[in-house]
Design an enzyme around this catalytic site. Structure first.
Site, short mmCIF file in Angstrom:
data_model
loop_
_atom_site.label_atom_id
_atom_site.label_comp_id
_atom_site.label_asym_id
_atom_site.label_seq_id
_atom_site.Cartn_x
_atom_site.Cartn_y
_atom_site.Cartn_z
N CYS A 10 0.74 -1.07 0.04
CA CYS A 10 -0.01 -0.09 0.06
C CYS A 10 0.92 1.24 -0.04
O CYS A 10 1.76 1.64 0.98
CB CYS A 10 -0.82 -0.03 1.17
SG CYS A 10 -1.95 1.58 1.45
N LYS A 37 -10.18 -9.33 5.54
CA LYS A 37 -9.80 -8.26 6.58
C LYS A 37 -10.17 -9.08 7.84
O LYS A 37 -11.30 -9.32 8.11
CB LYS A 37 -10.50 -6.99 6.37
CG LYS A 37 -10.10 -6.19 5.18
CD LYS A 37 -11.01 -5.03 4.81
CE LYS A 37 -10.77 -4.29 3.57
NZ LYS A 37 -11.50 -3.41 3.24
N VAL A 50 -6.33 0.75 4.98
CA VAL A 50 -5.00 0.90 5.59
C VAL A 50 -4.54 2.34 5.10
O VAL A 50 -4.84 2.52 4.10
CB VAL A 50 -4.09 0.05 5.63
CG1 VAL A 50 -4.63 -1.63 6.53
CG2 VAL A 50 -3.96 -0.58 4.18
N GLU A 62 -6.30 7.85 7.50
CA GLU A 62 -5.99 8.57 6.55
C GLU A 62 -4.42 8.97 6.63
O GLU A 62 -4.16 9.83 7.53
CB GLU A 62 -6.90 10.11 6.60
CG GLU A 62 -8.23 9.63 5.96
CD GLU A 62 -8.23 9.25 4.65
OE1 GLU A 62 -7.59 9.65 3.67
OE2 GLU A 62 -9.01 8.35 4.19
N1 LIG Z 1 -7.17 7.92 1.60
C1 LIG Z 1 -6.62 6.79 2.24
C2 LIG Z 1 -6.50 5.89 1.26
C3 LIG Z 1 -5.97 4.65 1.84
C4 LIG Z 1 -6.34 3.12 0.94
O1 LIG Z 1 -6.84 3.47 -0.09
N2 LIG Z 1 -5.80 2.09 1.30
C5 LIG Z 1 -6.08 0.93 0.64
C6 LIG Z 1 -4.84 0.19 0.29
S1 LIG Z 1 -3.49 0.95 -0.62
C7 LIG Z 1 -7.00 0.09 1.35
O2 LIG Z 1 -6.79 0.11 2.46
N3 LIG Z 1 -8.05 -0.27 0.67
C8 LIG Z 1 -8.98 -1.47 1.24
C9 LIG Z 1 -10.47 -1.20 0.69
O3 LIG Z 1 -10.65 -0.14 0.08
O4 LIG Z 1 -11.31 -2.01 0.92
C10 LIG Z 1 -5.40 7.19 2.82
O5 LIG Z 1 -4.73 8.27 2.60
O6 LIG Z 1 -4.91 6.80 3.94
#
Ligand SMILES: N[C@@H](CCC(=O)N[C@@H](CS)C(=O)NCC(=O)O)C(=O)O
Length: 218
Positions: A10, A37, A50, A62
């Site tokens: 990530c 998860k 995450v 965030e």
């Molecule tokens: N805006 C968030 C984006 C975080 C994000 O998109 N994380 C992804 C992994 S890279 C995630 O956890 N995706 C799981 C999901 O959407 O179910 C940040 O900056 O922390």
């Protein structure tokens, strides 16, 4: 000690790890499988995403917010004091998030048409982002939260060499990209921000997703 909940590939987690490494903040990393998860994670993470950072009993989510918290609770500042300049950096960090999404969508596209559509979005927004680059880091000689927010993007674009070479961007913009990447990738605080198996894991991930760039690389 703070605990960061992570998924090894990530880029948003990596943003916060770079910031914590640079600021010498001790932390523990707990990896989860985003495709399965755990319940404890879903209870803690309001958006099921995450990174989350556990600070005692508190949960932060965030990456941009986590980075500001890390920055404000450690010596030195990676954001300007001046409200207007600070607001501009925050806006650039938001733009960097969009570029990360454009890149990801291009990387996982499974056909040429979709790849080229997302690559065009990437080229447009990456050009806007890099127009503000001073060098050798984004704002000059000092690292800022803008750098820690986009270094994961620089690393991934470089890793997918065929996409990097394909990018329809001007030679001035490419030179900025190359200078930023050269300055950043050699730093220990960046090297330590991904697992040792990151490159092969990323490659396997693209193969498993049947990605177009992976197919045409061969
Ligand atoms: N805006 C968030 C984006 C975080 C994000 O998109 N994380 C992804 C992994 S890279 C995630 O956890 N995706 C799981 C999901 O959407 O179910 C940040 O900056 O922390």
């Amino acid at each position: 000690m703070n605990t960061i909940i992570s998924f090894g590939l990530c880029p948003y987690v990596q943003r916060s790890l770079i910031t914590m490494n640079y600021k010498n903040v001790p932390y523990e990393v707990k990896y989860i499988d985003l495709f399965n998860k755990p319940d404890w994670f879903l209870k803690l993470s309001p958006l099921g995403k995450v990174p989350i950072l556990l600070v005692g009993d508190e949960v932060l989510y965030e990456s941009a917010v986590i980075n500001e918290y890390i920055d404000e609770t450690t010596p030195g500042s990676l954001l300007p004091m001046d409200p207007l300049l600070k607001a501009k950096d925050r806006a650039t960090i938001e733009l960097a998030s969009v570029v990360l999404t454009n890149y990801f969508n291009a990387a996982i596209a499974t056909d040429k048409e979709s790849y080229e559509k997302h690559r065009a979005d990437l080229e447009k927004n990456l050009t806007t982002l890099l127009s503000g680059f001073h060098g050798p880091f984004f704002k000059g000689t000092e690292l800022s939260l803008v750098d820690t927010s986009f270094i994961p993007g620089l690393q991934r674009i470089l890793l997918t060499k065929n996409m990097y070479q394909d990018l329809q961007i001007s030679s001035q913009i490419r030179a900025k990209f190359d200078q930023w990447a050269k300055e950043s990738m050699s730093k220990d605080f960046v090297k330590k921000s991904v697992p040792a198996t990151f490159e092969s894991d990323f490659d396997t991930y693209l193969v498993n997703r049947n990605s177009y760039i992976h197919l045409f690389k061969k």
